[in-house]
Write a protein that holds these residues in place. Structure first.
Motif, short mmCIF file in Angstrom:
data_model
loop_
_atom_site.label_atom_id
_atom_site.label_comp_id
_atom_site.label_asym_id
_atom_site.label_seq_id
_atom_site.Cartn_x
_atom_site.Cartn_y
_atom_site.Cartn_z
N TRP A 85 0.87 -1.18 0.00
CA TRP A 85 0.00 0.00 0.00
C TRP A 85 0.91 1.24 0.00
O TRP A 85 1.81 1.36 0.83
CB TRP A 85 -0.89 -0.02 1.24
N SER A 86 0.66 2.17 -0.93
CA SER A 86 1.50 3.36 -0.99
C SER A 86 0.75 4.49 -1.67
O SER A 86 -0.29 4.27 -2.32
CB SER A 86 2.81 3.07 -1.74
N ALA A 100 10.44 7.72 -1.23
CA ALA A 100 11.49 8.72 -1.01
C ALA A 100 11.06 10.02 -1.68
O ALA A 100 10.74 10.05 -2.87
CB ALA A 100 12.82 8.24 -1.60
N LEU A 101 11.07 11.11 -0.91
CA LEU A 101 10.57 12.39 -1.41
C LEU A 101 11.66 13.46 -1.51
O LEU A 101 11.36 14.62 -1.78
CB LEU A 101 9.45 12.90 -0.48
N GLY A 141 13.94 13.78 -3.79
CA GLY A 141 14.25 14.18 -5.17
C GLY A 141 15.67 13.88 -5.59
O GLY A 141 16.14 14.42 -6.59
N TRP A 142 16.36 13.02 -4.84
CA TRP A 142 17.73 12.68 -5.21
C TRP A 142 17.74 11.74 -6.42
O TRP A 142 16.86 10.90 -6.57
CB TRP A 142 18.44 12.00 -4.05
N ASN A 143 18.76 11.90 -7.26
CA ASN A 143 18.90 10.97 -8.39
C ASN A 143 20.06 10.00 -8.16
O ASN A 143 20.50 9.32 -9.07
CB ASN A 143 19.12 11.73 -9.70
N TRP A 144 20.56 9.98 -6.93
CA TRP A 144 21.64 9.06 -6.57
C TRP A 144 21.12 8.10 -5.52
O TRP A 144 20.71 8.51 -4.44
CB TRP A 144 22.84 9.84 -6.02
N GLY A 145 21.11 6.81 -5.87
CA GLY A 145 20.55 5.85 -4.95
C GLY A 145 21.11 4.47 -5.20
O GLY A 145 22.22 4.30 -5.72
N LYS A 146 20.32 3.45 -4.84
CA LYS A 146 20.74 2.07 -4.96
C LYS A 146 19.69 1.29 -5.74
O LYS A 146 18.49 1.42 -5.48
CB LYS A 146 20.93 1.46 -3.57
N ALA A 147 20.17 0.49 -6.70
CA ALA A 147 19.27 -0.33 -7.51
C ALA A 147 19.09 -1.69 -6.84
O ALA A 147 20.07 -2.35 -6.49
CB ALA A 147 19.82 -0.50 -8.92
N GLN A 165 17.93 6.30 0.37
CA GLN A 165 17.87 6.18 1.83
C GLN A 165 16.88 5.08 2.26
O GLN A 165 16.00 5.29 3.10
CB GLN A 165 17.49 7.52 2.47
N SER A 166 17.00 3.93 1.59
CA SER A 166 16.22 2.73 1.90
C SER A 166 14.73 2.89 1.64
O SER A 166 13.93 2.08 2.11
CB SER A 166 16.44 2.31 3.36
N ARG A 167 14.35 3.92 0.90
CA ARG A 167 12.95 4.09 0.49
C ARG A 167 12.87 4.10 -1.04
O ARG A 167 13.74 4.67 -1.69
CB ARG A 167 12.38 5.38 1.05
N PRO A 168 11.84 3.48 -1.59
CA PRO A 168 11.75 3.44 -3.06
C PRO A 168 11.41 4.81 -3.65
O PRO A 168 10.44 5.46 -3.22
CB PRO A 168 10.62 2.44 -3.32
N ALA A 169 12.23 5.26 -4.59
CA ALA A 169 11.93 6.49 -5.33
C ALA A 169 11.02 6.17 -6.52
O ALA A 169 10.09 6.90 -6.82
CB ALA A 169 13.21 7.16 -5.80
#
Length: 566
Positions: free
Chosen positions: A47-48, A97-98, A100-106, A118-122
């Motif tokens: 749910w999101s 994730a809110l 707005g970063w474009n650097w994360g983990k796939a 930061q461990s939240r899905p963008a």
């Protein structure tokens, strides 16, 4: 039973009615066919927050992702209870994730690729929406998304596949995301898979073992998860190192049951046979090569460039022996269009296998046209690009770049004209094809004058409306050419005179001011008879002392030139 109205299934354009029962869920739009999912298929639910309110994502056992969007915030407790009681599944609340970063983990999940910040899905990308992926650079991976055949195909067309139809979800949007690129730096250690002869390709080897770039690992994983390439099934036939003129490069061709794959050093494409709209076999006038041209819709995409046609080149005398990797019972399904064994020129074998698997007719140049040199193609240019124009039974085809197809039904008029000076125009001419309904025109330039008569006869045989703007009076053309030659010669003479300066006077003309014996009453400045018109004897004496002997100055050539200048 729990019923919810105004719910969108898989980004559908229109909302429908969603119903949960103990045996599963269903969704229906108006009088259309319902979409259902059995409760036994449920593996996970989330749910999101989503674009139209709140969304439920249901992950099924066959790796499909069902999206139901349009719920209200107060519906969470009600739906959470029914998922727990009826389906024995915990409805997980996911926060996006809110930042707005474009650097994360796939993170490669079972059915989706998640991009986490930061461990939240963008955002998440369903594997079913990925049509292709390529290594766009050393540390860059390009991901192409499937395009629907039209905007009405949104994955909700009942039994046609529902939410599991590949590429159908994007049809719901007015604007579509067609490509995404990931920058993935660094490298990672990999295990040697082939024992002593293990080879990691471009991977570097050091004392610690083998290393592969993270981009390469990401690329290989996505190919496997999205079922691109070999995962599509058994390879029926493979042709190695085939030269492609459009797009430029050499690709290996792997042919499967419902698609074929082009494998190059940089790019890798998977193309469905249903995307093939035209298939042409075009012999080049050099009598050495044959072109196979494949029309695609939707076109092949390479970055920002679209290729609606594939142009392959083969040698006519190159023979190949091939056995199809196909069982007899499968071979019988094609009704004799395919053979188990081939031993023919490679262009013929490729064309016949494509014809059998794709079910497309092979189009060849029209028998009503032969060029001046008894060939099927005519050399010409589109702007600065040289190529060949082929006359087919129902269309024109220009290859290789830009590959241009013109149907006779879409032609308003064909105009023959001369462009350029009189001399160049006497050797070549242009053909301008004007399309109907103001769709523009195509101009084929620098066609040899010898091809005018064969082309005019072909236009007449096909009933094409033509207009000849070329001058029929050869004497007028000759006069124009002679005038151009005369103007060119006169301009060259003028140029020679201007650049040579006074050299012509010394060589050809007589210096009328120069005389060996002066006939003038006025003596020369250094003559012995010279007397100054004004000045005393004392002044002349001073002048005589300052000047060298007069007799030596009489024979000096430079002074004659000085006199001439006066």
């Amino acid at each position: 039973m729990e019923t919810f109205d105004e719910i969108y299934l898989d980004l559908s354009k229109q909302p429908g009615k969603c119903r949960f029962v103990e045996t599963g869920l269903g969704w229906k739009l108006g009088n259309g066919d319902p979409f259902t999912l059995d409760a036994a298929e449920f593996t996970q639910a989330q749910w999101s927050r989503a674009s139209r309110g709140y969304e439920i994502k249901v992950y099924s056992r066959n790796n499909a992702v069902v999206q139901l969007d349009g719920f209200q915030q107060e519906d969470f407790e009600r739906i959470s209870k029914l998922f727990k009681n009826w389906y024995r599944i915990n409805l997980e609340h996911k926060e996006h994730a809110l930042r707005g970063w474009n650097w994360g983990k796939a993170d490669f999940g079972k059915a989706e690729l998640h991009f986490n910040v930061q461990s939240r899905p963008a955002f998440s990308i369903p594997y079913s929406e990925v049509s292709n992926t390529n290594l766009a650079g050393k540390n860059e991976v390009a991901v192409d998304f499937s395009n629907p055949a039209n905007g009405d195909e949104t994955g909700t067309n009942g039994h046609l596949g529902g939410a599991r139809a590949k590429g159908r979800k994007t049809g719901a949007a007015r604007d579509q995301l067609v490509e995404m690129r990931f920058y993935i730096p660094g490298s990672t250690a990999i295990k040697e898979e082939n024992g002593e002869n293990g080879d990691a390709g471009s991977d570097a080897e050091n004392a610690d073992g083998l290393y592969a770039s993270n981009a390469q690992v990401f690329y290989d994983t996505l190919i496997e998860k999205a079922e691109i390439g070999e995962v599509a099934g058994d390879t029926y036939a493979t042709f190695l190192d085939v030269l492609h003129l459009t797009p430029r490069g050499r690709f290996d061709i792997d042919m499967y049951e419902k698609s074929f794959r082009l494998r190059g050093k940089t790019y890798d494409y998977k193309i469905q046979y249903e995307s093939i709209k035209k298939f042409m076999l075009l012999p080049k006038p050099d009598e050495i090569h044959i072109l196979i041209t494949i029309g695609l819709d939707p076109p092949l995409r390479q970055g920002q460039t679209r290729y609606p046609f594939l142009v392959m080149q083969f040698k006519r005398d190159e023979e190949v022996t091939l056995d199809l990797n196909m069982k007899d019972e499968v071979l019988e399904k094609y009704g004799g269009k395919l053979q188990s064994h081939y031993e023919s020129p490679i262009s013929t074998v490729v064309a016949q296998i494509f014809r059998g698997l794709a079910g497309k007719k092979i189009v060849t140049p029209s028998k009503d046209f032969l060029s001046h040199h008894q060939q099927s193609g005519v050399k010409c240019s589109i702007k600065a690009n040289e190529g060949l124009l082929f006359c087919l039974d129902k269309s024109f085809m220009f290859v290789p770049k830009p590959a241009t197809y013109i149907s006779f039904d879409n032609i308003q008029i064909v105009t023959l004209s001369r462009i350029g000076g009189a001399i160049s125009a006497s050797r070549t001419f242009d053909v301008t094809v004007t399309l109907k309904n103001g769709q523009g025109e195509h101009q084929f330039s620098n066609i040899n004058r010898e091809e005018q008569k064969p082309l005019e006869d072909f236009f007449e045989a096909k009933g094409l409306k033509t207009k000849n703007e070329m001058a029929d009076d050869s004497s007028a053309l000759l006069a124009a050419a002679l005038k151009e030659d005369a103007d060119l010669a006169s301009s060259e003479e003028e140029h020679v005179v201007m650049t040579r300066g006074s050299a012509d006077e010394d060589d050809e003309s007589v210096d009328e001011d120069f005389h060996t014996e002066s006939e003038s009453d006025v003596a020369e400045e250094y003559d012995s008879d010279h007397v100054s018109s004004g000045g005393s004897d004392e002044e002349m004496a001073d002048a005589d002392e300052e000047k060298p002997p007069k007799e030596e100055k009489i024979v000096e050539r430079p002074k004659k030139k000085q006199k001439t200048g006066k």
